[in-house]
Design a protein around this motif. Structure first.
Motif, PDB file in Angstrom:
ATOM      1  N   ASN A  50     -10.074  -6.369   0.574  1.00 49.47           N
ATOM      2  CA  ASN A  50     -11.007  -7.431   1.671  1.00 49.47           C
ATOM      3  C   ASN A  50     -12.310  -6.827   1.851  1.00 49.47           C
ATOM      4  O   ASN A  50     -12.386  -5.936   2.602  1.00 49.47           O
ATOM      5  CB  ASN A  50     -10.084  -7.421   2.871  1.00 49.47           C
ATOM      6  N   ALA A  51     -13.245  -7.473   0.936  1.00 47.72           N
ATOM      7  CA  ALA A  51     -14.647  -7.151   1.366  1.00 47.72           C
ATOM      8  C   ALA A  51     -15.461  -8.182   2.273  1.00 47.72           C
ATOM      9  O   ALA A  51     -16.621  -8.491   1.803  1.00 47.72           O
ATOM     10  CB  ALA A  51     -15.334  -6.607  -0.075  1.00 47.72           C
ATOM     11  N   MET A  52     -14.706  -9.044   2.880  1.00 47.59           N
ATOM     12  CA  MET A  52     -15.481 -10.039   3.656  1.00 47.59           C
ATOM     13  C   MET A  52     -16.470  -9.428   4.750  1.00 47.59           C
ATOM     14  O   MET A  52     -16.290  -8.486   5.057  1.00 47.59           O
ATOM     15  CB  MET A  52     -14.305 -10.786   4.390  1.00 47.59           C
ATOM     16  N   PRO A  53     -17.649 -10.288   4.692  1.00 49.91           N
ATOM     17  CA  PRO A  53     -18.864  -9.644   5.592  1.00 49.91           C
ATOM     18  C   PRO A  53     -18.277 -10.076   6.960  1.00 49.91           C
ATOM     19  O   PRO A  53     -17.642 -10.840   7.199  1.00 49.91           O
ATOM     20  CB  PRO A  53     -19.881 -10.287   5.048  1.00 49.91           C
ATOM     21  N   PRO A  59     -14.989  -2.658   3.709  1.00 52.67           N
ATOM     22  CA  PRO A  59     -13.903  -2.977   2.525  1.00 52.67           C
ATOM     23  C   PRO A  59     -12.691  -2.184   2.487  1.00 52.67           C
ATOM     24  O   PRO A  59     -12.455  -0.935   2.902  1.00 52.67           O
ATOM     25  CB  PRO A  59     -14.387  -2.458   1.360  1.00 52.67           C
ATOM     26  N   THR A  60     -11.611  -3.014   2.470  1.00 51.72           N
ATOM     27  CA  THR A  60     -10.100  -2.434   2.891  1.00 51.72           C
ATOM     28  C   THR A  60      -9.402  -2.967   1.722  1.00 51.72           C
ATOM     29  O   THR A  60      -9.210  -4.050   1.160  1.00 51.72           O
ATOM     30  CB  THR A  60      -9.610  -3.119   4.156  1.00 51.72           C
ATOM     31  N   LEU A  61      -8.392  -1.717   0.921  1.00 52.04           N
ATOM     32  CA  LEU A  61      -7.680  -2.129   0.000  1.00 52.04           C
ATOM     33  C   LEU A  61      -6.157  -2.244   0.719  1.00 52.04           C
ATOM     34  O   LEU A  61      -5.730  -1.558   1.263  1.00 52.04           O
ATOM     35  CB  LEU A  61      -7.668  -0.901  -1.083  1.00 52.04           C
ATOM     36  N   ILE A  62      -5.806  -3.614   0.354  1.00 53.47           N
ATOM     37  CA  ILE A  62      -4.293  -3.864   0.822  1.00 53.47           C
ATOM     38  C   ILE A  62      -3.403  -4.028  -0.179  1.00 53.47           C
ATOM     39  O   ILE A  62      -3.660  -4.399  -1.241  1.00 53.47           O
ATOM     40  CB  ILE A  62      -4.379  -5.227   1.648  1.00 53.47           C
ATOM     41  N   VAL A  63      -2.128  -3.244   0.019  1.00 56.79           N
ATOM     42  CA  VAL A  63      -1.095  -3.508  -0.976  1.00 56.79           C
ATOM     43  C   VAL A  63       0.097  -3.822  -0.288  1.00 56.79           C
ATOM     44  O   VAL A  63       0.485  -3.430   0.921  1.00 56.79           O
ATOM     45  CB  VAL A  63      -1.090  -1.920  -1.517  1.00 56.79           C
ATOM     46  N   GLU A  64       0.742  -4.726  -0.594  1.00 53.48           N
ATOM     47  CA  GLU A  64       1.954  -5.330  -0.285  1.00 53.48           C
ATOM     48  C   GLU A  64       3.380  -5.499  -1.365  1.00 53.48           C
ATOM     49  O   GLU A  64       2.719  -5.491  -2.502  1.00 53.48           O
ATOM     50  CB  GLU A  64       1.824  -6.436   0.461  1.00 53.48           C
ATOM     51  N   LEU A 112      -6.011   0.955   2.624  1.00 52.03           N
ATOM     52  CA  LEU A 112      -6.851   2.056   2.512  1.00 52.03           C
ATOM     53  C   LEU A 112      -8.452   1.646   3.103  1.00 52.03           C
ATOM     54  O   LEU A 112      -8.961   0.780   2.607  1.00 52.03           O
ATOM     55  CB  LEU A 112      -6.852   2.691   0.975  1.00 52.03           C
ATOM     56  N   ARG A 113      -8.832   2.343   3.840  1.00 57.29           N
ATOM     57  CA  ARG A 113     -10.137   2.098   4.624  1.00 57.29           C
ATOM     58  C   ARG A 113     -10.886   3.226   4.787  1.00 57.29           C
ATOM     59  O   ARG A 113     -10.467   4.052   5.639  1.00 57.29           O
ATOM     60  CB  ARG A 113      -9.786   1.221   5.895  1.00 57.29           C
ATOM     61  N   THR A 138      -7.680  -7.882  -7.209  1.00 51.80           N
ATOM     62  CA  THR A 138      -8.793  -9.034  -6.874  1.00 51.80           C
ATOM     63  C   THR A 138      -9.549  -8.407  -5.693  1.00 51.80           C
ATOM     64  O   THR A 138      -9.106  -7.568  -4.797  1.00 51.80           O
ATOM     65  CB  THR A 138      -8.426 -10.432  -6.744  1.00 51.80           C
ATOM     66  N   THR A 139     -10.923  -8.958  -5.331  1.00 51.25           N
ATOM     67  CA  THR A 139     -11.763  -8.630  -4.509  1.00 51.25           C
ATOM     68  C   THR A 139     -11.907  -9.874  -3.811  1.00 51.25           C
ATOM     69  O   THR A 139     -12.501 -10.824  -4.360  1.00 51.25           O
ATOM     70  CB  THR A 139     -12.862  -7.859  -4.822  1.00 51.25           C
TER      71      THR A 139
END
Length: 141
Positions: A50-53, A59-64, A112-113, A138-139
């Protein structure tokens, strides 16, 4: 007066010798039982950045994914090391702890942030083994 000699069949003698040995069999400790079920079945792993402005955006890496937990266990994803590749891979560890869950398939999520904006793969580990590898990271901008 002499006592009569009693002759027992070989099967009875063998049973008399084996039964005491069976009573001495060791029971595995609870740690060994836990090690057997250390890595439960998993499925449906996804990862994205999640690299939304926005204000205070990082930026946060999300794993599910989903984990099939036994009763009385809960799961968590813990961020680990980043590999030295270009682009790098990111490791997460699946950690099981005692809890009050009823068991069955449960969603698990890790973050991860701050994160990088590009990853080659996310590797999910459990104990000493890799249980999942997500290569389509994906980003979202």
């Amino acid at each position: 007066m002499s006592r009569p000699v009693v002759r027992l069949p070989w099967a009875v003698l063998a049973a008399c010798l084996v039964l005491p040995l069976a009573a001495c069999a060791t029971v595995p400790p609870k740690e060994e039982e836990a090690a057997v079920s250390l890595c439960p079945p998993t499925r449906n792993w996804v990862a994205w950045v999640n690299a939304m402005p926005g204000p205070d955006a990082v930026p946060t890496l999300i794993v599910e994914g989903e984990v099939q937990l036994p009763e009385g266990r809960q799961a968590a994803l813990v961020a680990g090391a980043t590999d030295r590749m270009s682009p790098p891979g990111q490791r997460f560890a699946l950690a099981l702890t005692p809890g009050n869950n009823v068991g069955g398939w449960q969603k698990v999520r890790g973050e991860l942030r701050p994160a990088l904006t590009t990853y080659n793969a996310v590797i999910i580990g459990c104990g000493e083994e890799a249980i999942a590898r997500i290569e389509d990271v994906t980003t979202a901008y």
